[in-house]
Design a protein around this motif. Structure first.
Motif, PDB file in Angstrom:
ATOM      1  N   TYR A 170       0.727  -1.136   0.066  1.00  0.00           N
ATOM      2  CA  TYR A 170      -0.036   0.065   0.086  1.00  0.00           C
ATOM      3  C   TYR A 170       0.898   1.281   0.004  1.00  0.00           C
ATOM      4  O   TYR A 170       0.356   2.407  -0.087  1.00  0.00           O
ATOM      5  CB  TYR A 170      -0.855   0.069   1.224  1.00  0.00           C
ATOM      6  N   GLN A 171       2.068   1.066   0.248  1.00  0.00           N
ATOM      7  CA  GLN A 171       2.794   2.426  -0.009  1.00  0.00           C
ATOM      8  C   GLN A 171       4.336   2.044  -0.736  1.00  0.00           C
ATOM      9  O   GLN A 171       5.446   2.053  -0.345  1.00  0.00           O
ATOM     10  CB  GLN A 171       3.481   2.864   1.464  1.00  0.00           C
ATOM     11  N   PRO A 172       3.823   1.687  -2.111  1.00  0.00           N
ATOM     12  CA  PRO A 172       5.246   1.283  -2.942  1.00  0.00           C
ATOM     13  C   PRO A 172       6.138   2.145  -3.011  1.00  0.00           C
ATOM     14  O   PRO A 172       7.429   2.047  -3.385  1.00  0.00           O
ATOM     15  CB  PRO A 172       4.310   0.977  -4.141  1.00  0.00           C
ATOM     16  N   GLU A 173       5.734   3.336  -3.120  1.00  0.00           N
ATOM     17  CA  GLU A 173       6.705   4.672  -3.354  1.00  0.00           C
ATOM     18  C   GLU A 173       7.596   4.832  -2.103  1.00  0.00           C
ATOM     19  O   GLU A 173       8.649   5.282  -2.303  1.00  0.00           O
ATOM     20  CB  GLU A 173       6.101   5.870  -3.564  1.00  0.00           C
ATOM     21  N   GLY A 174       7.388   4.089  -1.088  1.00  0.00           N
ATOM     22  CA  GLY A 174       8.171   4.110   0.180  1.00  0.00           C
ATOM     23  C   GLY A 174       9.143   2.826   0.492  1.00  0.00           C
ATOM     24  O   GLY A 174       9.848   2.941   1.274  1.00  0.00           O
ATOM     25  N   ARG A 175       8.884   2.057  -0.425  1.00  0.00           N
ATOM     26  CA  ARG A 175       9.768   0.743  -0.622  1.00  0.00           C
ATOM     27  C   ARG A 175      11.235   0.791  -0.314  1.00  0.00           C
ATOM     28  O   ARG A 175      11.873   1.777  -0.916  1.00  0.00           O
ATOM     29  CB  ARG A 175       9.255  -0.293  -1.722  1.00  0.00           C
ATOM     30  N   THR A 176      11.713   0.125   0.738  1.00  0.00           N
ATOM     31  CA  THR A 176      13.335   0.274   0.973  1.00  0.00           C
ATOM     32  C   THR A 176      13.985  -1.154   0.820  1.00  0.00           C
ATOM     33  O   THR A 176      13.153  -2.099   1.173  1.00  0.00           O
ATOM     34  CB  THR A 176      13.527   1.343   2.227  1.00  0.00           C
ATOM     35  N   GLY A 177      15.110  -1.109   0.892  1.00  0.00           N
ATOM     36  CA  GLY A 177      16.068  -2.476   1.119  1.00  0.00           C
ATOM     37  C   GLY A 177      15.415  -2.904   2.703  1.00  0.00           C
ATOM     38  O   GLY A 177      15.558  -3.990   2.791  1.00  0.00           O
ATOM     39  N   GLU A 210      -3.344 -11.470  14.564  1.00  0.00           N
ATOM     40  CA  GLU A 210      -2.123 -10.725  14.323  1.00  0.00           C
ATOM     41  C   GLU A 210      -2.316  -9.607  13.095  1.00  0.00           C
ATOM     42  O   GLU A 210      -1.792  -8.349  13.318  1.00  0.00           O
ATOM     43  CB  GLU A 210      -1.041 -11.686  13.894  1.00  0.00           C
ATOM     44  N   TYR A 211      -3.426  -9.935  12.048  1.00  0.00           N
ATOM     45  CA  TYR A 211      -3.483  -8.887  11.240  1.00  0.00           C
ATOM     46  C   TYR A 211      -4.234  -7.842  11.707  1.00  0.00           C
ATOM     47  O   TYR A 211      -3.794  -6.546  11.214  1.00  0.00           O
ATOM     48  CB  TYR A 211      -4.421  -9.490  10.053  1.00  0.00           C
ATOM     49  N   ILE A 212      -4.840  -7.864  12.813  1.00  0.00           N
ATOM     50  CA  ILE A 212      -5.655  -6.570  13.198  1.00  0.00           C
ATOM     51  C   ILE A 212      -4.789  -5.509  13.774  1.00  0.00           C
ATOM     52  O   ILE A 212      -4.952  -4.680  13.296  1.00  0.00           O
ATOM     53  CB  ILE A 212      -6.514  -7.216  14.187  1.00  0.00           C
ATOM     54  N   SER A 213      -3.706  -6.167  14.536  1.00  0.00           N
ATOM     55  CA  SER A 213      -2.782  -5.145  14.959  1.00  0.00           C
ATOM     56  C   SER A 213      -1.818  -4.907  13.898  1.00  0.00           C
ATOM     57  O   SER A 213      -1.299  -3.634  13.884  1.00  0.00           O
ATOM     58  CB  SER A 213      -2.260  -5.559  16.293  1.00  0.00           C
ATOM     59  N   ALA A 214      -1.323  -5.643  13.193  1.00  0.00           N
ATOM     60  CA  ALA A 214      -0.404  -5.199  12.069  1.00  0.00           C
ATOM     61  C   ALA A 214      -1.210  -4.131  11.177  1.00  0.00           C
ATOM     62  O   ALA A 214      -0.492  -3.238  10.674  1.00  0.00           O
ATOM     63  CB  ALA A 214      -0.145  -6.587  11.274  1.00  0.00           C
ATOM     64  N   ARG A 215      -2.425  -4.143  11.008  1.00  0.00           N
ATOM     65  CA  ARG A 215      -3.212  -3.213  10.154  1.00  0.00           C
ATOM     66  C   ARG A 215      -3.179  -1.950  10.844  1.00  0.00           C
ATOM     67  O   ARG A 215      -2.842  -0.763   9.864  1.00  0.00           O
ATOM     68  CB  ARG A 215      -4.648  -3.622   9.875  1.00  0.00           C
ATOM     69  N   LEU A 216      -3.347  -1.877  12.131  1.00  0.00           N
ATOM     70  CA  LEU A 216      -3.105  -0.396  12.852  1.00  0.00           C
ATOM     71  C   LEU A 216      -1.776   0.009  12.782  1.00  0.00           C
ATOM     72  O   LEU A 216      -1.586   1.274  12.403  1.00  0.00           O
ATOM     73  CB  LEU A 216      -3.403  -0.636  14.295  1.00  0.00           C
ATOM     74  N   LYS A 217      -0.776  -0.839  13.011  1.00  0.00           N
ATOM     75  CA  LYS A 217       0.715  -0.529  12.966  1.00  0.00           C
ATOM     76  C   LYS A 217       0.895   0.254  11.548  1.00  0.00           C
ATOM     77  O   LYS A 217       1.739   1.031  11.394  1.00  0.00           O
ATOM     78  CB  LYS A 217       1.656  -1.554  13.351  1.00  0.00           C
ATOM     79  N   SER A 249      -0.782   1.411   9.277  1.00  0.00           N
ATOM     80  CA  SER A 249      -1.516   2.577   9.012  1.00  0.00           C
ATOM     81  C   SER A 249      -0.765   3.676   9.707  1.00  0.00           C
ATOM     82  O   SER A 249      -0.550   4.835   9.147  1.00  0.00           O
ATOM     83  CB  SER A 249      -2.984   2.653   9.449  1.00  0.00           C
ATOM     84  N   GLY A 250      -0.317   3.581  10.823  1.00  0.00           N
ATOM     85  CA  GLY A 250       0.535   4.316  11.743  1.00  0.00           C
ATOM     86  C   GLY A 250       1.741   4.757  11.317  1.00  0.00           C
ATOM     87  O   GLY A 250       2.198   5.779  11.089  1.00  0.00           O
ATOM     88  N   GLU A 251       2.460   3.557  10.868  1.00  0.00           N
ATOM     89  CA  GLU A 251       3.824   3.915  10.227  1.00  0.00           C
ATOM     90  C   GLU A 251       3.656   4.430   8.867  1.00  0.00           C
ATOM     91  O   GLU A 251       4.719   5.112   8.499  1.00  0.00           O
ATOM     92  CB  GLU A 251       4.363   2.400  10.151  1.00  0.00           C
ATOM     93  N   THR A 252       2.778   4.388   8.152  1.00  0.00           N
ATOM     94  CA  THR A 252       2.773   5.017   6.819  1.00  0.00           C
ATOM     95  C   THR A 252       2.216   6.129   6.709  1.00  0.00           C
ATOM     96  O   THR A 252       2.245   7.174   5.936  1.00  0.00           O
ATOM     97  CB  THR A 252       2.165   3.961   5.829  1.00  0.00           C
ATOM     98  N   GLY A 253       1.336   6.548   7.742  1.00  0.00           N
ATOM     99  CA  GLY A 253       0.466   7.766   7.710  1.00  0.00           C
ATOM    100  C   GLY A 253      -0.681   7.561   6.657  1.00  0.00           C
ATOM    101  O   GLY A 253      -1.566   8.649   6.584  1.00  0.00           O
ATOM    102  N   LEU A 254      -0.835   6.605   6.154  1.00  0.00           N
ATOM    103  CA  LEU A 254      -2.131   6.322   5.397  1.00  0.00           C
ATOM    104  C   LEU A 254      -3.257   5.877   6.188  1.00  0.00           C
ATOM    105  O   LEU A 254      -3.081   5.238   7.283  1.00  0.00           O
ATOM    106  CB  LEU A 254      -1.696   5.124   4.327  1.00  0.00           C
ATOM    107  N   PRO A 255      -4.452   6.186   5.755  1.00  0.00           N
ATOM    108  CA  PRO A 255      -5.857   5.972   6.445  1.00  0.00           C
ATOM    109  C   PRO A 255      -5.829   4.721   6.606  1.00  0.00           C
ATOM    110  O   PRO A 255      -5.722   3.757   5.886  1.00  0.00           O
ATOM    111  CB  PRO A 255      -6.737   6.762   5.459  1.00  0.00           C
TER     112      PRO A 255
END
Length: 157
Positions: free
Chosen positions: A76-83, A117-124, A126-132
């Motif tokens: 969901y944030q391909p422009e932010g992909r990093t090594g 695990e997906y429930i909290s991963a989804r929240l994380k 969103s928080g880490e990317t700034g995406l809604p």
């Protein structure tokens, strides 16, 4: 030395579990090696052994969570992909598969906790990317087979 001590002397000199955990572990190990089953702290020892199994489950859940966060960010944030994202995905998969190889009885555990695990991963994610949060599906968009597949990297949205 251990084998020659009588039961009463051993009981009075043993470190209580609650007083010094590290020392208690060393003493219990020495007693096991010496065959002094009569003076072992059997109840606490049994609980510690059982907790080792639970800690393996905890490790699987933690690594699965980190892996899901990075897979979501990758998708969901391909422009932010990093090594470092790719490295984290590779490492978490490798460690998960290593743990499952060492403990085959836990092979079904990742699938059984994927939704939780997906429930909290989804929240994380969103928080880490700034995406809604609404951008990320409410249900995990990946199968457990995809999550664990070393060649799987999600496509862009």
């Amino acid at each position: 030395m251990i084998a020659g001590m009588n039961r009463h002397l051993w009981k009075s000199q043993l470190t209580p579990y609650e007083a010094d955990y590290a020392r208690w572990c060393v003493e219990q190990g020495a007693l096991l090696r010496a065959g002094r089953l009569d003076v072992l702290d059997r109840e606490n020892l049994a609980e510690e052994i059982e907790s080792l199994g639970r800690s393996q489950e905890d490790e699987i859940e933690s690594r699965l969570n980190v892996l899901l966060v990075h897979l979501l960010k990758w998708k969901y944030q391909p422009e932010g992909r990093t090594g470092s994202w790719e490295g984290s995905i590779v490492e978490q998969r490798s460690r998960l598969l290593g743990r499952l190889t060492k403990s085959p009885s836990l092979k079904a555990h990742p699938a059984s906790v994927l939704a939780d695990e997906y429930i909290s991963a989804r929240l994380k994610a969103s928080g880490e990317t700034g995406l809604p949060r609404a951008l990320f599906p409410e249900v995990c968009p990946f199968t457990i087979q995809q999550v664990l597949d070393s060649s799987f990297f999600p496509e862009n949205r």
